[in-house]
Scaffold this motif. Structure first.
Motif, PDB file in Angstrom:
ATOM      1  N   LEU A   1       0.834  -1.209   0.000  1.00 20.04           N
ATOM      2  CA  LEU A   1       0.000   0.000   0.000  1.00 20.04           C
ATOM      3  C   LEU A   1       0.866   1.256   0.000  1.00 20.04           C
ATOM      4  O   LEU A   1       0.571   2.227  -0.711  1.00 20.04           O
ATOM      5  CB  LEU A   1      -0.945   0.009   1.204  1.00 20.04           C
ATOM      6  N   TYR A   2       1.934   1.241   0.791  1.00 14.88           N
ATOM      7  CA  TYR A   2       2.844   2.380   0.865  1.00 14.88           C
ATOM      8  C   TYR A   2       3.468   2.652  -0.508  1.00 14.88           C
ATOM      9  O   TYR A   2       3.559   3.800  -0.947  1.00 14.88           O
ATOM     10  CB  TYR A   2       3.931   2.110   1.907  1.00 14.88           C
ATOM     11  N   LYS A   3       3.868   1.596  -1.201  1.00 15.14           N
ATOM     12  CA  LYS A   3       4.455   1.755  -2.541  1.00 15.14           C
ATOM     13  C   LYS A   3       3.419   2.301  -3.531  1.00 15.14           C
ATOM     14  O   LYS A   3       3.745   3.109  -4.400  1.00 15.14           O
ATOM     15  CB  LYS A   3       5.032   0.430  -3.038  1.00 15.14           C
ATOM     16  N   MET A   4       2.163   1.850  -3.395  1.00 18.25           N
ATOM     17  CA  MET A   4       1.093   2.380  -4.266  1.00 18.25           C
ATOM     18  C   MET A   4       0.926   3.887  -4.032  1.00 18.25           C
ATOM     19  O   MET A   4       0.809   4.663  -4.985  1.00 18.25           O
ATOM     20  CB  MET A   4      -0.235   1.660  -3.996  1.00 18.25           C
ATOM     21  N   LEU A   5       0.929   4.292  -2.765  1.00 16.40           N
ATOM     22  CA  LEU A   5       0.787   5.716  -2.435  1.00 16.40           C
ATOM     23  C   LEU A   5       1.975   6.512  -2.966  1.00 16.40           C
ATOM     24  O   LEU A   5       1.798   7.585  -3.555  1.00 16.40           O
ATOM     25  CB  LEU A   5       0.651   5.913  -0.920  1.00 16.40           C
ATOM     26  N   LYS A   6       3.181   5.979  -2.786  1.00 21.30           N
ATOM     27  CA  LYS A   6       4.380   6.668  -3.276  1.00 21.30           C
ATOM     28  C   LYS A   6       4.335   6.840  -4.797  1.00 21.30           C
ATOM     29  O   LYS A   6       4.762   7.868  -5.327  1.00 21.30           O
ATOM     30  CB  LYS A   6       5.655   5.908  -2.872  1.00 21.30           C
ATOM     31  N   LYS A   7       3.824   5.845  -5.495  1.00 24.71           N
ATOM     32  CA  LYS A   7       3.702   5.938  -6.954  1.00 24.71           C
ATOM     33  C   LYS A   7       2.754   7.082  -7.337  1.00 24.71           C
ATOM     34  O   LYS A   7       3.025   7.849  -8.262  1.00 24.71           O
ATOM     35  CB  LYS A   7       3.200   4.602  -7.520  1.00 24.71           C
ATOM     36  N   ILE A   8       1.641   7.205  -6.614  1.00 24.03           N
ATOM     37  CA  ILE A   8       0.689   8.297  -6.866  1.00 24.03           C
ATOM     38  C   ILE A   8       1.361   9.644  -6.601  1.00 24.03           C
ATOM     39  O   ILE A   8       1.277  10.558  -7.430  1.00 24.03           O
ATOM     40  CB  ILE A   8      -0.580   8.128  -5.994  1.00 24.03           C
ATOM     41  N   GLN A   9       2.041   9.751  -5.466  1.00 22.74           N
ATOM     42  CA  GLN A   9       2.725  11.002  -5.126  1.00 22.74           C
ATOM     43  C   GLN A   9       3.750  11.360  -6.198  1.00 22.74           C
ATOM     44  O   GLN A   9       3.823  12.514  -6.644  1.00 22.74           O
ATOM     45  CB  GLN A   9       3.425  10.881  -3.764  1.00 22.74           C
ATOM     46  N   HIS A  10       4.530  10.383  -6.622  1.00 21.27           N
ATOM     47  CA  HIS A  10       5.561  10.610  -7.639  1.00 21.27           C
ATOM     48  C   HIS A  10       4.931  11.085  -8.955  1.00 21.27           C
ATOM     49  O   HIS A  10       5.444  12.001  -9.609  1.00 21.27           O
ATOM     50  CB  HIS A  10       6.379   9.330  -7.852  1.00 21.27           C
ATOM     51  N   THR A  11       3.832  10.468  -9.330  1.00 17.67           N
ATOM     52  CA  THR A  11       3.139  10.856 -10.564  1.00 17.67           C
ATOM     53  C   THR A  11       2.750  12.331 -10.533  1.00 17.67           C
ATOM     54  O   THR A  11       2.999  13.070 -11.476  1.00 17.67           O
ATOM     55  CB  THR A  11       1.858  10.006 -10.751  1.00 17.67           C
ATOM     56  N   TRP A  12       2.157  12.771  -9.414  1.00 21.31           N
ATOM     57  CA  TRP A  12       1.633  14.133  -9.350  1.00 21.31           C
ATOM     58  C   TRP A  12       2.695  15.177  -9.043  1.00 21.31           C
ATOM     59  O   TRP A  12       2.469  16.371  -9.246  1.00 21.31           O
ATOM     60  CB  TRP A  12       0.450  14.198  -8.390  1.00 21.31           C
ATOM     61  N   GLU A  13       3.883  14.733  -8.612  1.00 24.99           N
ATOM     62  CA  GLU A  13       4.984  15.683  -8.457  1.00 24.99           C
ATOM     63  C   GLU A  13       5.442  16.193  -9.815  1.00 24.99           C
ATOM     64  O   GLU A  13       5.953  17.293  -9.933  1.00 24.99           O
ATOM     65  CB  GLU A  13       6.165  15.027  -7.724  1.00 24.99           C
ATOM     66  N   SER A  14       5.246  15.366 -10.853  1.00 22.94           N
ATOM     67  CA  SER A  14       5.739  15.740 -12.178  1.00 22.94           C
ATOM     68  C   SER A  14       4.628  15.990 -13.215  1.00 22.94           C
ATOM     69  O   SER A  14       4.919  16.491 -14.297  1.00 22.94           O
ATOM     70  CB  SER A  14       6.691  14.660 -12.697  1.00 22.94           C
ATOM     71  N   GLU A  15       3.376  15.654 -12.901  1.00 17.26           N
ATOM     72  CA  GLU A  15       2.294  15.820 -13.883  1.00 17.26           C
ATOM     73  C   GLU A  15       2.001  17.310 -14.089  1.00 17.26           C
ATOM     74  O   GLU A  15       1.747  18.038 -13.136  1.00 17.26           O
ATOM     75  CB  GLU A  15       1.029  15.097 -13.399  1.00 17.26           C
ATOM     76  N   GLU A  16       2.043  17.744 -15.340  1.00 14.87           N
ATOM     77  CA  GLU A  16       1.842  19.158 -15.647  1.00 14.87           C
ATOM     78  C   GLU A  16       0.724  19.349 -16.658  1.00 14.87           C
ATOM     79  O   GLU A  16       0.478  18.499 -17.508  1.00 14.87           O
ATOM     80  CB  GLU A  16       3.126  19.772 -16.217  1.00 14.87           C
ATOM     81  N   PHE A  17       0.072  20.514 -16.529  1.00 14.79           N
ATOM     82  CA  PHE A  17      -0.895  20.917 -17.535  1.00 14.79           C
ATOM     83  C   PHE A  17      -0.134  21.362 -18.772  1.00 14.79           C
ATOM     84  O   PHE A  17       0.947  21.951 -18.665  1.00 14.79           O
ATOM     85  CB  PHE A  17      -1.744  22.112 -17.053  1.00 14.79           C
ATOM     86  N   GLU A  18      -0.717  21.071 -19.933  1.00 14.82           N
ATOM     87  CA  GLU A  18      -0.160  21.621 -21.161  1.00 14.82           C
ATOM     88  C   GLU A  18      -0.817  22.986 -21.349  1.00 14.82           C
ATOM     89  O   GLU A  18      -2.043  23.081 -21.444  1.00 14.82           O
ATOM     90  CB  GLU A  18      -0.458  20.709 -22.352  1.00 14.82           C
ATOM     91  N   VAL A  19      -0.006  24.011 -21.358  1.00 12.12           N
ATOM     92  CA  VAL A  19      -0.484  25.387 -21.483  1.00 12.12           C
ATOM     93  C   VAL A  19       0.047  25.940 -22.797  1.00 12.12           C
ATOM     94  O   VAL A  19       1.248  25.841 -23.074  1.00 12.12           O
ATOM     95  CB  VAL A  19      -0.003  26.254 -20.292  1.00 12.12           C
ATOM     96  N   SER A  20      -0.855  26.491 -23.603  1.00 10.46           N
ATOM     97  CA  SER A  20      -0.450  27.022 -24.911  1.00 10.46           C
ATOM     98  C   SER A  20      -0.936  28.456 -25.063  1.00 10.46           C
ATOM     99  O   SER A  20      -1.889  28.874 -24.411  1.00 10.46           O
ATOM    100  CB  SER A  20      -1.064  26.184 -26.037  1.00 10.46           C
ATOM    101  N   ASN A  21      -0.289  29.158 -25.979  1.00  7.88           N
ATOM    102  CA  ASN A  21      -0.742  30.510 -26.289  1.00  7.88           C
ATOM    103  C   ASN A  21      -2.115  30.447 -26.940  1.00  7.88           C
ATOM    104  O   ASN A  21      -2.396  29.539 -27.724  1.00  7.88           O
ATOM    105  CB  ASN A  21       0.245  31.211 -27.222  1.00  7.88           C
TER     106      ASN A  21
END
Length: 190
Positions: free
Chosen positions: A21-41
């Protein structure tokens, strides 16, 4: 004779499941540390931005919510329950904010084209003023998001969801005023 599992085996099983469970949570945290919105002009304007290609973020959000709910549904969640619930709340806020954000963007893009025309501004001063208020805040939010497009930081900013909800209410009123204005014009010139 019934054999009982030794307390050592039970503790080992519990520890192994807690680690999963801890590894599953860490995977989620890791994903959202780097997940970014694509922002365009927007319309090739240097200083005006919109969100683009949000399908991947939405898919990732759905996957993360399934994982969070799986973790919370486990009997072994006890030791990390608080951290998991914290992430569940962040992801729910992200989800709610993103829904309001995309609705606001859709309305803003439609109305921005209309209210950039000086004649409409003169003929509909109240709606133009209301739109301008949302427009300036929209541009500010999007400029900030283009500078830091991290999904969690951007979408869980204090008050952002509520601001988008208010902006959507204003843009709905502006749209209704525009619809009424156009209906009057259609009746005058059938």
């Amino acid at each position: 004779a019934v054999r009982h599992a030794s307390s050592g085996a039970i503790i080992t099983t519990q520890a192994e499941n807690e680690e999963i469970l801890y590894k599953m949570l860490k995977k989620i945290q890791h994903t959202w540390e780097s997940e970014e919105f694509e922002v365009s002009n927007y319309k090739d304007r240097r200083d005006v931005f919109i969100l683009t290609e949000v399908d991947e973020v939405i898919m990732q959000l759905d996957d993360s919510m399934v994982s969070i709910n799986t973790i919370l549904g486990s009997q072994y969640v006890g030791a990390i329950r608080e951290a998991v619930e914290d992430w569940r709340n962040k992801l729910l806020l992200l989800q709610e904010t993103l829904e309001e954000w995309l609705q606001c963007q859709k309305s803003w893009m439609h109305l921005e084209t209309i209210f950039s025309a000086p004649d409409i501004q003169k003929q509909m001063p109240n709606e133009a003023k209301a739109f301008k208020g949302v427009d300036s805040q929209w541009r500010e939010i999007m400029k900030k998001t283009s500078g830091d497009p991290n999904c969690i930081r951007a979408a869980t900013a204090v008050g952002l969801r509520d601001n988008f909800t208010k902006h959507n209410a204003v843009l709905d009123k502006v749209q209704k005023g525009l619809d009424e204005y156009l209906e009057v014009k259609r009746q005058a010139f059938p």
